[in-house]
Design a protein around this motif. Sequence first.
Motif, short mmCIF file in Angstrom:
data_model
loop_
_atom_site.label_atom_id
_atom_site.label_comp_id
_atom_site.label_asym_id
_atom_site.label_seq_id
_atom_site.Cartn_x
_atom_site.Cartn_y
_atom_site.Cartn_z
N LYS A 1 -40.74 -3.04 6.86
CA LYS A 1 -39.79 -3.77 6.49
C LYS A 1 -39.41 -4.83 7.76
CE LYS A 1 -37.80 -0.62 3.26
NZ LYS A 1 -36.54 0.12 2.97
N ALA A 2 -40.44 -5.10 8.72
CA ALA A 2 -39.99 -5.66 9.91
C ALA A 2 -39.64 -7.07 9.47
CB ALA A 2 -41.46 -5.73 10.61
N LEU A 3 -40.25 -7.72 8.73
CA LEU A 3 -39.75 -9.26 8.50
C LEU A 3 -38.28 -9.48 7.96
CD1 LEU A 3 -43.04 -10.91 6.83
CD2 LEU A 3 -42.03 -10.70 9.29
N ASP A 4 -37.94 -8.30 7.13
CA ASP A 4 -36.58 -8.21 6.82
C ASP A 4 -35.70 -7.93 7.97
OD1 ASP A 4 -37.36 -8.56 3.94
OD2 ASP A 4 -37.24 -6.70 3.60
N TRP A 5 -36.00 -6.99 8.78
CA TRP A 5 -35.42 -6.75 10.16
C TRP A 5 -35.20 -7.78 10.83
CZ3 TRP A 5 -36.30 -5.72 15.11
CH2 TRP A 5 -35.29 -5.23 15.95
N LEU A 6 -36.22 -8.52 10.89
CA LEU A 6 -36.05 -9.85 11.84
C LEU A 6 -35.33 -11.00 11.10
CD1 LEU A 6 -39.66 -9.44 13.18
CD2 LEU A 6 -37.59 -9.28 14.46
N ALA A 7 -35.07 -10.98 9.79
CA ALA A 7 -34.53 -12.09 9.09
C ALA A 7 -33.18 -12.95 9.59
CB ALA A 7 -34.36 -11.72 7.83
N ASP A 8 -32.52 -11.77 10.67
CA ASP A 8 -31.27 -12.40 10.99
C ASP A 8 -31.32 -12.95 12.33
OD1 ASP A 8 -31.41 -10.04 12.00
OD2 ASP A 8 -29.23 -9.39 11.90
N LYS A 9 -32.51 -12.75 13.12
CA LYS A 9 -32.88 -13.27 14.62
C LYS A 9 -33.04 -14.62 14.51
CE LYS A 9 -33.27 -8.71 15.19
NZ LYS A 9 -31.98 -7.92 15.42
N PRO A 10 -32.89 -15.40 15.30
CA PRO A 10 -33.06 -16.92 15.37
C PRO A 10 -34.34 -17.16 16.22
CG PRO A 10 -31.53 -16.21 17.45
CD PRO A 10 -31.89 -15.04 16.48
N VAL A 11 -35.47 -16.91 15.29
CA VAL A 11 -36.81 -16.84 15.81
C VAL A 11 -37.77 -17.44 14.57
CG1 VAL A 11 -36.69 -15.27 17.95
CG2 VAL A 11 -37.56 -14.50 15.46
N ASN A 12 -38.73 -18.22 15.24
CA ASN A 12 -39.93 -18.14 14.01
C ASN A 12 -40.94 -17.17 14.34
OD1 ASN A 12 -39.17 -20.97 13.22
ND2 ASN A 12 -39.61 -21.51 15.27
N ILE A 13 -41.22 -16.35 13.02
CA ILE A 13 -42.07 -15.25 13.03
C ILE A 13 -43.54 -15.95 12.50
CG2 ILE A 13 -42.43 -12.97 12.30
CD1 ILE A 13 -40.08 -13.34 13.72
N ILE A 14 -44.22 -16.05 13.36
CA ILE A 14 -45.79 -16.30 13.28
C ILE A 14 -46.79 -15.38 13.13
CG2 ILE A 14 -47.31 -18.23 14.12
CD1 ILE A 14 -44.44 -19.27 14.16
N GLN A 15 -47.36 -15.64 11.99
CA GLN A 15 -48.39 -14.44 11.49
C GLN A 15 -49.62 -15.41 11.17
OE1 GLN A 15 -47.55 -10.29 9.66
NE2 GLN A 15 -45.87 -11.68 8.77
#
Length: 322
Positions: free
Chosen positions: A85-99
């Motif tokens: 659930k990492a992407l959900d957990w990171l959803a409120d972080k002000p970052v671009n998640i790159i995969q």
Amino acid sequence: MFAAALTMVIGGGTTPAEPTKAVAVTSLVKEGRTWHLKVYSVAMDKEITVEVQRPADESQPAPNLYMLNGLDAGEGTANWKTQTKALDWLADKPVNIIQPIGGRGSYYTDWQQPDPVLGVNKWKTFLTEELPPLLDRELHSTGLNALTGLSMSGTSVLQLAEAKPGLWSTVAAYSGCAQIADPVGQQLVKLVVETQSGGDVRNMYGPPDSPMWSQNDPVINAEKLRGTQLYIFTGSGIPGADDVQYYLNTVPGPMGGVNLALGMLIEAAVNGCTHNLKNKLDSLNIPATYHFDPVGTHYWPYWEQALHDSWPLLAKGMGLTN
């Protein structure tokens, strides 16, 4: 939108040149905050899928957190999106998640020649030279980057950090074997590349005595990690009750036991590699944050927790207040 492209000319000589090819975003599909990109790689002469989870507020520049997957490189189900659930957990972080998606069994490195099964792999060039400046422009990012990887890519993130010092402010490696030039490390690489992916390591770094193995060994080249904030995690290989249940229930019957034993052996070997990395970094007075879990086999719940534990350091490297 796609005007920003890193131009890289192919060809030469005195004959009329073909039209210049450039690293560029060739397509974009938006699905809510998820951007599905196709990025043309000059080095590999093909389009690479890149998944981006945008921050909730897209109006402000944000840093980029690169999250590399393990053995299947996001092509199958053994990835951050499916297994955690990492992407959900990171959803409120002000970052671009790159995969980046693709590169099964490649170690995200530059292979010295094409492989009949795994094809052309120039992932080091793609991830250090082609993709970052392109995404900085297309996403209007802050230019600050962090990098995480697990299992296969737990080795790769250290190699990439050494290949391009300063590109990633923080690097977090979860259960990756940092040694690849010694016999144990080479056997682990063979397990990933040959046994599990059908490739040939000779197409990657050559025969066991090739200098390319040492040139790409994170422990041997540890001095190049100086100045990068490091978070290093590994388990011990000793299974907990949840580990046993996971392996035996995932693949019922004898193969469940075989997979459990393999998960124990891999993590125990990784633990040894990681201690050797620590010894080398200590000898060079290069600081790092380590988490040696007293239990743990080679599987996802440990890596998801390691992501949570390493977040403060990742955030610091990206200029965030956590």
